[in-house]
Design a protein around this motif. Sequence first.
Motif, short mmCIF file in Angstrom:
data_model
loop_
_atom_site.label_atom_id
_atom_site.label_comp_id
_atom_site.label_asym_id
_atom_site.label_seq_id
_atom_site.Cartn_x
_atom_site.Cartn_y
_atom_site.Cartn_z
N LEU A 191 63.72 3.80 -7.33
CA LEU A 191 63.26 3.73 -8.71
C LEU A 191 61.83 4.25 -8.88
N SER A 192 60.92 3.79 -8.01
CA SER A 192 59.51 4.15 -8.18
C SER A 192 59.32 5.66 -8.03
N THR A 197 60.30 7.48 -11.24
CA THR A 197 59.60 7.22 -12.50
C THR A 197 58.84 8.45 -12.99
N SER A 235 59.72 3.67 -16.90
CA SER A 235 59.22 2.68 -15.95
C SER A 235 60.31 2.31 -14.96
N ALA A 236 59.92 1.74 -13.82
CA ALA A 236 60.89 1.32 -12.81
C ALA A 236 61.83 0.26 -13.38
N ALA A 237 61.28 -0.63 -14.21
CA ALA A 237 62.11 -1.70 -14.80
C ALA A 237 63.17 -1.11 -15.73
N THR A 238 62.77 -0.16 -16.56
CA THR A 238 63.74 0.47 -17.47
C THR A 238 64.78 1.26 -16.68
N GLY A 291 65.77 0.66 -13.67
CA GLY A 291 66.65 -0.32 -13.02
C GLY A 291 67.71 -0.83 -13.97
N ARG A 292 67.31 -1.12 -15.20
CA ARG A 292 68.28 -1.61 -16.20
C ARG A 292 69.34 -0.55 -16.50
N ASN A 315 71.72 -0.35 -13.55
CA ASN A 315 72.60 -1.53 -13.54
C ASN A 315 73.70 -1.39 -14.59
#
Length: 289
Positions: free
Chosen positions: A20-21, A24, A30-33, A35-36, A39
Amino acid sequence: MDFSWDDLRLFLDVARLGGLSAATGKSGLSAATLGRRINALEKQVGEPLFHRSQTGYRLTQSGEDLLARAEDVEAAMLSLRRWKEGAIGTRVVRLSAGSWTSAFVAGHIGEIWTVEDRFGLELVTANQRVDIGRRNADLGIRNQRPTEQWLAGRLIGKVAYGLYSGVNLVNGVKAGYFVGVAGEGGHTHSARWLEARHADRIAVRGHDAMSVRELVVNGAGMSVFPCFVGDSDPRLVRVAPVIRELETDQWLVSHHEERHDPAVRLVGDRIVSLMAQWSALFRGEQPHH
């Protein structure tokens, strides 16, 4: 089930960059976005696409299967984009290179592009690497083999470097001073080499390659140039042997899919031919003095 091309493109970024990182910067998310989104794609497929670990993301068998299909979609989308570009205007081949190599290509434009070609040419001049993976350029001339698995590289020659002064030994040259490079241009390996060895004798600096050359020509001091630049400029003289530790390879880089495009392939072949024709100059074997 309907897949979103945007989701597949993000999946390709994560799969190719291994996490993820790393993805980016390429995706702008972002890594969080990211990741979502990954998923959500896994829920849509119904199976995990990656083995997750501290060292990164590794594809599962389902991930490998989706990768092959997503690359087919990517090629189809690229074909669609080319068709749209062709309908709106002429195809433009974008070639990225550093300042000196871009200037050399511009000086031999008739061997790279002619009015009979059914495409345009754009020179993308940059000291920093241009992202061919995101199609910011179709072809790149680089000093290193590409490490990205979606890029193809072709070794096309060697580039030697030397120390040069102006023909007239005046001012800073006479005093043994050097001309350095400031700003973004200071990140090149030749600029760093000069800074590491002669920082205490750098009295004048320029912010770009062309201004450094003019400073040296007019006596501000000596500096390092690629031999294909210094040896082809009658206003400069090489004052020491070739600096072997600065010699680099020269690679022609393209995207794996993009390189099959007829216009890109044609420009690439012409660049290979041009560099072969001038290989002795690039290797520093043709000083004009």
